[in-house]
Design a protein around this motif. Structure first.
Motif, PDB file in Angstrom:
ATOM      1  N   LYS A 274      -5.082 -21.597 -51.757  1.00  0.00           N
ATOM      2  CA  LYS A 274      -5.783 -20.356 -51.454  1.00  0.00           C
ATOM      3  C   LYS A 274      -5.236 -19.697 -50.200  1.00  0.00           C
ATOM      4  N   ARG A 275      -4.561 -20.485 -49.371  1.00  0.00           N
ATOM      5  CA  ARG A 275      -3.991 -19.980 -48.124  1.00  0.00           C
ATOM      6  C   ARG A 275      -2.497 -20.272 -48.103  1.00  0.00           C
ATOM      7  N   PRO A 276      -1.713 -19.567 -47.281  1.00  0.00           N
ATOM      8  CA  PRO A 276      -0.265 -19.818 -47.221  1.00  0.00           C
ATOM      9  C   PRO A 276       0.060 -21.238 -46.776  1.00  0.00           C
ATOM     10  N   LYS A 277       1.100 -21.800 -47.358  1.00  0.00           N
ATOM     11  CA  LYS A 277       1.539 -23.154 -47.014  1.00  0.00           C
ATOM     12  C   LYS A 277       2.586 -23.122 -45.908  1.00  0.00           C
ATOM     13  N   TYR A 278       3.481 -22.141 -45.949  1.00  0.00           N
ATOM     14  CA  TYR A 278       4.509 -21.975 -44.923  1.00  0.00           C
ATOM     15  C   TYR A 278       4.495 -20.538 -44.435  1.00  0.00           C
ATOM     16  N   CYS A 279       5.026 -20.335 -43.245  1.00  0.00           N
ATOM     17  CA  CYS A 279       5.112 -19.001 -42.656  1.00  0.00           C
ATOM     18  C   CYS A 279       6.484 -18.824 -42.021  1.00  0.00           C
ATOM     19  N   ILE A 280       7.157 -17.714 -42.346  1.00  0.00           N
ATOM     20  CA  ILE A 280       8.440 -17.366 -41.742  1.00  0.00           C
ATOM     21  C   ILE A 280       8.186 -16.160 -40.841  1.00  0.00           C
ATOM     22  N   GLU A 281       8.313 -16.359 -39.544  1.00  0.00           N
ATOM     23  CA  GLU A 281       8.090 -15.263 -38.596  1.00  0.00           C
ATOM     24  C   GLU A 281       9.418 -14.566 -38.323  1.00  0.00           C
ATOM     25  N   LEU A 282       9.450 -13.272 -38.575  1.00  0.00           N
ATOM     26  CA  LEU A 282      10.649 -12.477 -38.365  1.00  0.00           C
ATOM     27  C   LEU A 282      10.586 -11.786 -37.007  1.00  0.00           C
TER      28      LEU A 282
END
Length: 587
Positions: A274-282
């Protein structure tokens, strides 16, 4: 479609002859009056459907192109956000349907005829706003009071206002009454809009398998729709509003979904999350997102392309010569090639496989939308629209081969040069063998020496605490702090005592400082002097000079005592290690 040879350059080398060109010109119409972007282009094999914004962005239409001719155009109620083709069922004939996301709705067409309309579910309204419109309906408040109270709700309430209230607030006083009379009998509704859309295979990975629609909404949600009943199969939340989507896998088996959002981050979601598993910060805002095999290629507004894994690891970066206006995927199925196309503001369309430049297409005007796929009788057709509303169609030659390594690589050539590593010597080989054979013993010896070093350091620290060798006193019986600094090379040293009252409100008066030292080694002008009134929190520097009398370079300890007048018990004491006098030692 009739085609003529096109001019392009391979790998940036400037090849422009017809024999070396990989593309054939099918159409170049600068007066086509098409205003759209890549997400609103969808190929229907024999036809091309596009969500057109209109020349001024106020006349949205669904346009259908067949060959070089515009065969249909239908008005849309809102500006289009995306257009995709997908199969809604497994029954024959397997004709793909067209879905157009416009405002809060998805309009589905089969054979270019209306088939289904899906509307996003309504959001909960603000109860205070609902109460105000009920009062206006019963003429209990005037329009001006209604406007003032709605503005107060908009500033403080967590639930946003409805579209009806937002349209009412900017009206002039003479227009308010007519608006209230027209809408007061209607119930207020709050509904979000669709920002992006893509497709996800339902249970098979085949090209002609049934697909689900994946919608990104303005209220930071992702919705997966059933392809037959058009009900919501899954709902996922994001920290920001999604603007680009890329998916892989099947909904019933396993899938991964990448969403580029307005906060400059890319969130990775998987099945049942239901929520993001990974995050890529640009480091900049994304302007495009394309999946090439297992690599996510992201275009940023810093004129660069970045390759990431689904776990957020950066693989490569390529700097562009101009701003990126559009991105899409090029897939040459006959040769198993997947690449990314990037349209630049300088009129170039660059094709990359990873960070290797494969091809450059130069256009007379900057391209703002790209679509590659089957069109008409050709499997590999590139459709482009320009900033001024033009349409360009190119066909990839069937003999064209995009040779990797033939173009410009992303990093500088100096980074590719191999280092001149010296040959392995006999000593190096012997040491390597010794480390392999006696690795355990060497590690144990290292650990024993490390523990012994820590033990000696701890003992030295305890000894310093017990003998008070630190310039900062550790025997204070009053809220006092003493710090000593010795300056100079000798034989005369400057000794500065920093005395501070650490209490919060009580001043201290009647203190004296006394020095105890070896009179054979040192001489002081005064061995005893009074301390002024110590105000809480202030630092008082007390200076004196120490002269070294020894000519043999011997140093000793000077003990500093802080006492009250008339008492022999020190309130504060410190030991100062005097340095060796370099002037006398040189004699």
């Amino acid at each position: 479609m009739a085609a003529t040879s096109s001019s392009d350059s391979d790998g940036g080398k400037g090849e422009s002859s017809e024999a070396n060109s990989k593309w054939l010109d099918s159409l170049s119409d600068s007066m086509a009056n098409i205003h759209t972007f890549s997400a609103c282009l969808a190929s229907l094999s024999l036809q091309l459907a596009m969500g057109d914004l209109g020349p001024d962005g106020r006349q949205p239409r669904l346009k259908v192109l067949k060959g070089h001719t515009l065969v249909s155009q239908k008005p849309l109620p809102d500006l289009p956000a995306a257009a995709v083709t997908f199969l809604v069922g497994s029954h024959e004939p397997r004709t793909p349907a067209l879905a157009i996301a416009s405002g809060p709705c998805v309009y589905v067409y089969k054979n270019l005829k209306p088939y289904f309309k899906f509307s996003l579910p309504l959001l909960p309204t603000n109860p205070l706003e609902q109460d105000l419109w009920n009062q206006a309906k019963e003429d209990q408040i005037d329009p001006l009071t209604l406007k003032e109270m709605l503005e107060g709700i908009r500033e403080k309430a967590e639930v946003p206002l409805s579209v009806q209230s937002l349209r009412f607030l900017p009206l002039e006083l003479r227009e308010m009454e007519a608006f209230v009379n027209q809408h007061k009998s209607k119930s207020i509704r709050r509904q979000t809009v669709i920002t992006t859309m893509t497709t996800l295979k339902k249970n098979l990975a085949d090209e002609d398998a049934v697909s689900c629609l994946v919608l990104g909404t303005e209220n930071k949600e992702l919705l997966v729709l059933d392809p037959e009943a058009f009900t919501i199969l899954a709902k996922m939340s994001l920290p920001s509003v999604p603007v680009f989507l890329e998916v892989s896998g099947q909904f019933d088996v396993e899938f991964r979904l990448a969403a580029a959002c307005r906060n400059g981050s890319i969130y990775i979601l998987r099945r049942d999350s239901k929520r993001p598993k990974y995050c890529i910060e640009l480091s900049a805002q994304p302007v495009g997102l394309v999946r090439v095999h297992k690599v996510l290629v992201v275009g940023s507004n810093q004129d660069s392309l970045h390759g990431f894994t689904y776990k957020g690891k950066r693989l490569w970066t390529v700097q562009m010569p101009a701003a990126i206006l559009a991105m899409n995927r090029l897939e040459q199925r006959s040769r198993g090639l997947q690449a990314v196309m990037a349209a630049l503001a300088n009129g170039e369309v660059r094709i990359y496989h990873d960070k290797v430049l494969l091809n450059v297409i130069r256009t007379p005007e900057a391209v703002i939308s790209l679509c590659f796929g089957r069109y008409g009788r050709e499997d590999n057709t590139l459709i482009m629209t320009t900033l001024g509303g033009g349409l360009i169609i190119k066909i990839l030659k069937r003999t064209a081969v995009f040779a990797e390594g033939g173009g410009e690589a992303g990093p500088a050539p100096s980074q590719v040069i191999k280092l001149n590593v010296p040959r392995k010597t006999r000593l190096y080989v012997d040491q390597t063998l010794r480390e392999r054979e006696a690795g355990t013993a060497m590690h144990r010896t290292f650990q024993a020496d490390l523990y012994l070093l820590r033990l000696r350091a701890a003992r030295a620290y305890v000894q310093a605490l017990e003998s008070s060798l630190s310039p900062v006193s550790l025997m204070a019986r009053e809220p006092l702090k003493l710090h000593a600094v010795v300056q100079g090379l000798g034989p005369t040293f400057k000794l500065t005592l920093h005395l501070q009252n650490t209490s919060t409100a009580r001043p201290i008066l009647g203190l004296v400082v006394c020095f105890l030292y070896n009179e054979v080694l040192y001489a002081l002008p005064r061995a005893f002097f009074k301390v002024p009134l110590l105000v809480p929190g202030l630092n008082y520097p007390l200076e004196t000079f120490v002269k070294s009398l020894s000519d043999k370079g011997i140093s000793d300890i000077i003990k500093v005592l802080v006492l009250r007048e008339g008492q022999s018990t020190p309130l504060l004491s410190a030991h100062i290690n005097m340095p060796m006098s370099e002037g006398l030692a040189a004699d």
